[in-house]
Design a protein around this motif. Structure first.
Motif, PDB file in Angstrom:
ATOM      1  N   VAL A 124      46.276  36.933  39.052  1.00 25.07           N
ATOM      2  CA  VAL A 124      46.632  38.101  39.855  1.00 25.07           C
ATOM      3  C   VAL A 124      48.000  37.850  40.479  1.00 25.07           C
ATOM      4  O   VAL A 124      48.236  36.804  41.081  1.00 25.07           O
ATOM      5  CB  VAL A 124      45.588  38.343  40.964  1.00 25.07           C
ATOM      6  CG1 VAL A 124      46.040  39.454  41.908  1.00 25.07           C
ATOM      7  CG2 VAL A 124      44.240  38.679  40.354  1.00 25.07           C
ATOM      8  N   TYR A 127      48.117  42.422  45.180  1.00 27.32           N
ATOM      9  CA  TYR A 127      47.139  43.441  45.543  1.00 27.32           C
ATOM     10  C   TYR A 127      47.880  44.543  46.297  1.00 27.32           C
ATOM     11  O   TYR A 127      48.749  44.267  47.129  1.00 27.32           O
ATOM     12  CB  TYR A 127      46.049  42.861  46.443  1.00 27.32           C
ATOM     13  CG  TYR A 127      45.129  41.885  45.763  1.00 27.32           C
ATOM     14  CD1 TYR A 127      44.065  42.347  44.995  1.00 27.32           C
ATOM     15  CD2 TYR A 127      45.304  40.517  45.880  1.00 27.32           C
ATOM     16  CE1 TYR A 127      43.201  41.460  44.362  1.00 27.32           C
ATOM     17  CE2 TYR A 127      44.454  39.617  45.250  1.00 27.32           C
ATOM     18  CZ  TYR A 127      43.402  40.105  44.495  1.00 27.32           C
ATOM     19  OH  TYR A 127      42.557  39.225  43.867  1.00 27.32           O
ATOM     20  N   PRO A 136      47.878  37.171  46.458  1.00 23.60           N
ATOM     21  CA  PRO A 136      46.568  36.533  46.675  1.00 23.60           C
ATOM     22  C   PRO A 136      46.715  35.195  47.389  1.00 23.60           C
ATOM     23  O   PRO A 136      47.562  34.377  47.034  1.00 23.60           O
ATOM     24  CB  PRO A 136      46.033  36.358  45.252  1.00 23.60           C
ATOM     25  CG  PRO A 136      47.233  36.374  44.366  1.00 23.60           C
ATOM     26  CD  PRO A 136      48.224  37.269  45.033  1.00 23.60           C
ATOM     27  N   ASP A 141      40.698  34.637  44.772  1.00 31.25           N
ATOM     28  CA  ASP A 141      41.459  35.872  44.612  1.00 31.25           C
ATOM     29  C   ASP A 141      42.641  35.725  43.658  1.00 31.25           C
ATOM     30  O   ASP A 141      43.329  36.701  43.375  1.00 31.25           O
ATOM     31  CB  ASP A 141      42.003  36.351  45.970  1.00 31.25           C
ATOM     32  CG  ASP A 141      40.899  36.901  46.867  1.00 31.25           C
ATOM     33  OD1 ASP A 141      39.795  37.152  46.343  1.00 31.25           O
ATOM     34  OD2 ASP A 141      41.147  37.070  48.075  1.00 31.25           O
ATOM     35  N   ARG A 144      41.298  37.302  37.912  1.00 31.95           N
ATOM     36  CA  ARG A 144      40.194  38.193  37.601  1.00 31.95           C
ATOM     37  C   ARG A 144      39.677  37.857  36.212  1.00 31.95           C
ATOM     38  O   ARG A 144      40.463  37.474  35.334  1.00 31.95           O
ATOM     39  CB  ARG A 144      40.653  39.657  37.627  1.00 31.95           C
ATOM     40  CG  ARG A 144      40.983  40.194  39.012  1.00 31.95           C
ATOM     41  CD  ARG A 144      39.726  40.389  39.857  1.00 31.95           C
ATOM     42  NE  ARG A 144      40.038  40.933  41.169  1.00 31.95           N
ATOM     43  CZ  ARG A 144      40.086  42.226  41.454  1.00 31.95           C
ATOM     44  NH1 ARG A 144      39.855  43.105  40.509  1.00 31.95           N
ATOM     45  NH2 ARG A 144      40.362  42.632  42.672  1.00 31.95           N
ATOM     46  N   THR A 189      45.037  46.138  41.784  1.00 35.78           N
ATOM     47  CA  THR A 189      45.416  44.775  41.440  1.00 35.78           C
ATOM     48  C   THR A 189      46.404  44.776  40.291  1.00 35.78           C
ATOM     49  O   THR A 189      46.240  45.518  39.324  1.00 35.78           O
ATOM     50  CB  THR A 189      44.176  43.954  41.037  1.00 35.78           C
ATOM     51  OG1 THR A 189      43.200  44.050  42.079  1.00 35.78           O
ATOM     52  CG2 THR A 189      44.523  42.498  40.816  1.00 35.78           C
TER      53      THR A 189
END
Length: 326
Positions: A124, A127, A136, A141, A144, A189
């Motif tokens: 990631v 966000y 993140p 986090d 994914r 995301t």
């Protein structure tokens, strides 16, 4: 640079092989795999990403260098491999003394094109919520779970065969519309897929990712590819694509076509929240009619039997089919 090794396998199911090249019959088989109907095959993307919780499985570890991930060569049904992150050069293609080199893709035979059995972790990068962007920071986090496309190749030649890249063409997208009250938009995301295309396509999107992937003589190796929109879409988007191997000089070898989505897997409860809303709409004739219309669009979008289809797409079609039944 972090080097990891692993033991990934493709999703169970029928292997999907391209029409050319055709592997010999003794090839080892890789383990496989709002009503809007057909007009929903629109470049537009609508609706919030569904935030279902996927069932956790043991995660793959990969030997990852650069972008596209090399999986290992098939030895006793276990796949091992290496990906070299080096730019193609004039000396990249192996030659036999006194014999002109054969283009790399002509030495490689496609064995299988299939979804990965286990999830892969896609990093990631950001966000976004209420027009605010954050990176993140909390444990868990940073990535994914997604499902990779696994390409298994055989080299029957006496020399190492090389690919210098992989080409992806995203032809169109499909939005499976919900039949209940839509949920509010959640956190969006941005994921670092190997191939990231615009969520709102205005036409076919093409990109070639330069990599060097070597298959040793008389061996079978596999590489994996992750793909998705620039902004995570979840259950609100699926896409039709073609994938090609690229060798020195830009020579392309067609591998196959498929339909994909950007999550690993969802449960029936996840599909119910997306399709019926939360709290759910009562399943009445209006909802069944809506589901039947969306089902027609889904079946049209995935109608070609030669397509390799993401298991999540197949599960969504099954959910709409059951919902449409009186």
């Amino acid at each position: 640079m972090t080097m990891l090794s692993g033991n990934p396998e493709p999703e169970d199911g029928p292997d999907r092989s391209a029409e050319r090249p055709t592997p010999p019959s003794d090839a080892p088989a890789a383990k496989g795999p709002a009503s809007q109907g057909p007009a929903a095959e629109s470049p537009a993307s609508q609706g919030p990403a569904a935030k279902g919780t996927a069932k956790k499985r043991s995660r793959l570890t990969w030997e990852a260098v650069g972008g596209i991930t090399a999986i290992a060569g098939l030895v006793a049904a276990v796949v091992f491999g290496v990906l070299q992150a080096v730019a193609p050069s004039q000396s990249a293609e192996p030659t036999t003394s006194g014999v002109p080199a054969v283009p790399a893709d002509e030495r490689l035979e496609l064995v299988a094109l299939s979804p990965s059995r286990e999830p892969v972790d896609v990093p990631v990068s950001a966000y976004v919520s209420n027009n605010r962007t954050a990176v993140p920071t909390a444990p868990g986090d940073e990535s994914r779970e997604s499902r990779a496309l696994v390409v298994t190749l055989r080299n029957s030649d006496e020399d190492t065969a090389l690919l210098t890249g992989v080409k992806l063409v995203v032809h169109s997208t499909f939005v499976p519309l919900a039949c209940g009250s839509p949920a509010g938009e959640g956190v969006k995301t941005t994921l670092n897929y190997d191939f990231r295309f615009p969520k709102d396509l205005q036409g076919p999107w093409t990109h070639t990712e330069p990599q060097v992937f070597a298959v040793t003589p008389h061996d079978v190796d596999a590489l994996s590819i992750t793909m998705g929109p620039e902004e995570e879409a979840g259950m609100t988007l699926m896409w039709r694509f073609s994938v090609y191997g690229v060798s020195k000089g830009g020579k392309e070898a067609y591998w196959g076509d498929g339909v994909w989505t950007d999550y690993y897997e969802m449960s029936d409860d996840d599909y119910a929240r997306y399709v019926l809303g939360d709290p759910p709409e009562p399943v009445d004739d209006k909802v069944r009619s809506c589901a039947a219309d969306v089902l027609k669009g889904l079946e049209s979008f995935t109608a070609d039997p030669s397509l390799v289809v993401h298991p999540g797409v197949t599960a969504m079609i099954d959910y709409y089919r059951r919902l449409a039944q009186p």
